[in-house]
Design an enzyme around this catalytic site. Structure first.
Site, PDB file in Angstrom:
ATOM      1  N   GLY A  63       0.784  -1.225   0.000  1.00 22.54           N
ATOM      2  CA  GLY A  63       0.000   0.000   0.000  1.00 22.54           C
ATOM      3  C   GLY A  63       0.814   1.273   0.000  1.00 22.54           C
ATOM      4  N   GLU A  95       4.233  -6.879   0.744  1.00 22.38           N
ATOM      5  CA  GLU A  95       3.488  -7.287  -0.447  1.00 22.38           C
ATOM      6  C   GLU A  95       3.151  -6.077  -1.321  1.00 22.38           C
ATOM      7  OE1 GLU A  95       0.078  -9.366   0.951  1.00 22.38           O
ATOM      8  OE2 GLU A  95       1.207 -11.059   1.744  1.00 22.38           O
ATOM      9  N   PRO A  96       4.147  -5.421  -1.891  1.00 22.91           N
ATOM     10  CA  PRO A  96       3.868  -4.275  -2.759  1.00 22.91           C
ATOM     11  C   PRO A  96       3.348  -4.725  -4.123  1.00 22.91           C
ATOM     12  CG  PRO A  96       6.187  -4.774  -2.812  1.00 22.91           C
ATOM     13  CD  PRO A  96       5.574  -5.722  -1.808  1.00 22.91           C
ATOM     14  N   GLY A  97       2.432  -3.978  -4.674  1.00 24.66           N
ATOM     15  CA  GLY A  97       1.955  -4.233  -6.032  1.00 24.66           C
ATOM     16  C   GLY A  97       2.132  -2.978  -6.862  1.00 24.66           C
ATOM     17  N   ARG A 116      -9.618   2.852 -13.957  1.00 24.60           N
ATOM     18  CA  ARG A 116      -9.343   3.494 -12.676  1.00 24.60           C
ATOM     19  C   ARG A 116      -9.930   4.909 -12.542  1.00 24.60           C
ATOM     20  NH1 ARG A 116      -4.736   4.584 -11.048  1.00 24.60           N
ATOM     21  NH2 ARG A 116      -4.945   3.927  -8.867  1.00 24.60           N
ATOM     22  N   TYR A 140     -12.190   4.555  -9.424  1.00 26.64           N
ATOM     23  CA  TYR A 140     -11.575   5.066  -8.201  1.00 26.64           C
ATOM     24  C   TYR A 140     -11.459   6.587  -8.172  1.00 26.64           C
ATOM     25  CZ  TYR A 140      -9.605   0.322  -7.480  1.00 26.64           C
ATOM     26  OH  TYR A 140      -9.421  -1.024  -7.292  1.00 26.64           O
ATOM     27  N   CYS A 179     -19.472   3.360 -25.239  1.00 26.00           N
ATOM     28  CA  CYS A 179     -20.830   3.874 -25.093  1.00 26.00           C
ATOM     29  C   CYS A 179     -21.200   3.853 -23.611  1.00 26.00           C
ATOM     30  CB  CYS A 179     -21.812   3.034 -25.915  1.00 26.00           C
ATOM     31  SG  CYS A 179     -23.461   3.750 -25.971  1.00 26.00           S
ATOM     32  N   GLU A 180     -20.619   4.760 -22.897  1.00 27.85           N
ATOM     33  CA  GLU A 180     -20.746   4.908 -21.446  1.00 27.85           C
ATOM     34  C   GLU A 180     -19.972   6.181 -21.132  1.00 27.85           C
ATOM     35  OE1 GLU A 180     -22.527   3.340 -18.179  1.00 27.85           O
ATOM     36  OE2 GLU A 180     -21.996   1.849 -19.690  1.00 27.85           O
ATOM     37  N   TYR A 235      -3.056  -2.188 -12.096  1.00 27.55           N
ATOM     38  CA  TYR A 235      -4.523  -2.200 -12.129  1.00 27.55           C
ATOM     39  C   TYR A 235      -5.067  -1.503 -13.376  1.00 27.55           C
ATOM     40  CZ  TYR A 235      -3.504  -3.563  -7.395  1.00 27.55           C
ATOM     41  OH  TYR A 235      -2.979  -4.207  -6.311  1.00 27.55           O
TER      42      TYR A 235
END
Length: 412
Positions: free
Chosen positions: A229, A270-272, A309, A313, A339-340, A367
């Site tokens: 995180g 646990e970095p992503g 994202r 988010y 189409c959104e 992500y």
């Protein structure tokens, strides 16, 4: 200064992004392998004060070539699905290097992970009970604890609070101990993860202190896992996690705890996003510049099907017109072809955009492709890894046949 910064933005390891776009087409994800290695080393150096293992959170970006790069740097992996375990093994990982932390999966998947040989990390009592019934003390297991801490840059990525589905609340740890004693289970690790985009050492220390308080109840520990995180910079003036300070303070507290525990444990991370986000760039081409009395829209050949994202988010991605020739900038809304409502970047000042110009979305390594979809029956783009000064295709662009290959078409 402007020209120097612009050159850095427009290149990866000396290669022009516009040349890469021309060679492989757009939309296109481009990853800088050297940047990933830099982030790994930054983390290693920051936490050098304790025996530390880094487990890359695979869900951020699962391309097998990226996994192979992680392995080459001595990085383990954290998987959250059986498919991620298999991808990691396909990349050359030994099962013992894979931590499996499922959430709300069926017990059959957990059994398959055990059969493959992955390390298991459980976060609820029913599965812990089933695990004890099935394996007793023959297969060690780690426990994910919910520290009841609200942390992270967005409510959707805060996962350690009281209403989160993740982790076993500390109030239920007596039941964990009862289950472990009942079946003679070996609990070899404790794990906590509070959320993403965490800036301060204080948040990690709060989570650490929860584990330090509970750890003496578990005599067989080999490691304590602090999750990930760490915050990265999204804007030029954005703060990011001070890894030197966080590492120094967390390792000092960890080592002090180990003295009271009675022996030295391993510190796991646990970095992503921290490892891959800044390494990634999404290149798109301008289809149309649509001027209205109120605003100018730049419509590109991508959308929330490739970069969800911003809509999911409210995430910010810096956008640069790498085809632009002028220092003069105009405000635009950069939107997709879905189409959104798929506003990728609102009210951005860009060098004047024309049809055919290539735009670069920064921080698209984490992500982004991993959350891409075929919404509107659109195809997912290719991926390229720049490694040792060469642009390498690591995933082909999908073709129309890929949309049909798993469909069973009835004769109606």
């Amino acid at each position: 200064m402007f020209e120097v910064k612009r050159k850095e933005i427009m290149q990866v390891q000396g290669l022009e992004l516009t040349d890469i776009a021309e060679e492989f087409g757009t939309p296109l994800f481009v990853y800088d392998g050297e940047k990933i290695v830099q982030q790994i080393n930054k983390l290693k150096n920051g936490f050098s004060g304790a025996p530390t293992r880094i487990k890359y959170a695979v869900k951020a970006l699962t391309n097998v070539s990226i996994l192979k790069l992680m392995k080459s740097q001595g990085i383990g992996v954290d998987a959250v699905s059986i498919e991620e375990i298999k991808l990691c093994m396909h990349a050359g990982y030994e099962p013992s290097e894979i931590m499996y932390t499922p959430n709300c999966v069926g017990f059959d998947e957990i059994k398959e992970a055990v059969e493959l040989g992955a390390m298991i990390n459980l976060d609820n009592l029913p599965m812990l009970e089933k695990f004890g019934q099935a394996y007793g003390g023959k297969v060690p297991v780690a426990i994910r604890i919910n520290p009841r801490i609200m942390a992270g840059g967005n409510s959707k990525i805060s996962v350690g609070h009281i209403h989160s589905k993740f982790g076993i609340p500390t109030s239920q740890l007596p039941e964990v101990i009862q289950i472990a004693e009942k079946y003679g289970m070996v609990i070899n690790g404790l794990h906590v993860h509070t959320g993403s985009d965490i800036l301060d050492a204080e948040v990690f220390l709060r989570g650490a202190n929860v584990l330090f308080q509970e750890a003496p109840k578990f005599p067989d520990l080999k490691f304590i896992d602090f999750g990930g995180g760490f915050k990265i910079a999204y804007r030029e003036d954005d703060p990011s996690t001070d890894m030197e300070r966080v590492g120094r303070e967390v390792t000092a507290a960890f080592n002090e705890f180990c003295k009271s525990y009675g022996h030295q444990l391993e510190l796991w991370l646990e970095p992503g996003k921290f490892l891959v986000s800044e390494a990634g760039t999404l290149l798109v081409e301008t289809n149309v510049v649509k001027e209205t009395p109120e605003i100018a829209f730049v419509g590109v050949n991508s959308g929330l099907n490739h970069l969800i994202r911003p809509m999911f988010y409210d995430a910010y991605h810096e956008v640069i017109n790498i085809s632009g020739q002028s220092k003069e900038k105009k405000p635009y809304n950069v939107v997709g072809y879905i189409c959104e409502t798929d506003t990728l970047a609102a009210d951005r000042k860009l060098e004047e955009v024309k049809e055919g110009d290539i735009l670069a979305f920064k921080n698209a390594g984490a992500y982004s492709f991993s959350m891409a979809s075929n919404y509107n029956s659109r195809l997912r783009p290719a991926e390229v890894l720049v490694w040792k000064g060469k642009a390498n295709l690591i995933r082909k662009k999908e073709e129309f046949a890929d949309l049909l290959k798993n469909q069973v078409i009835l004769d109606i």
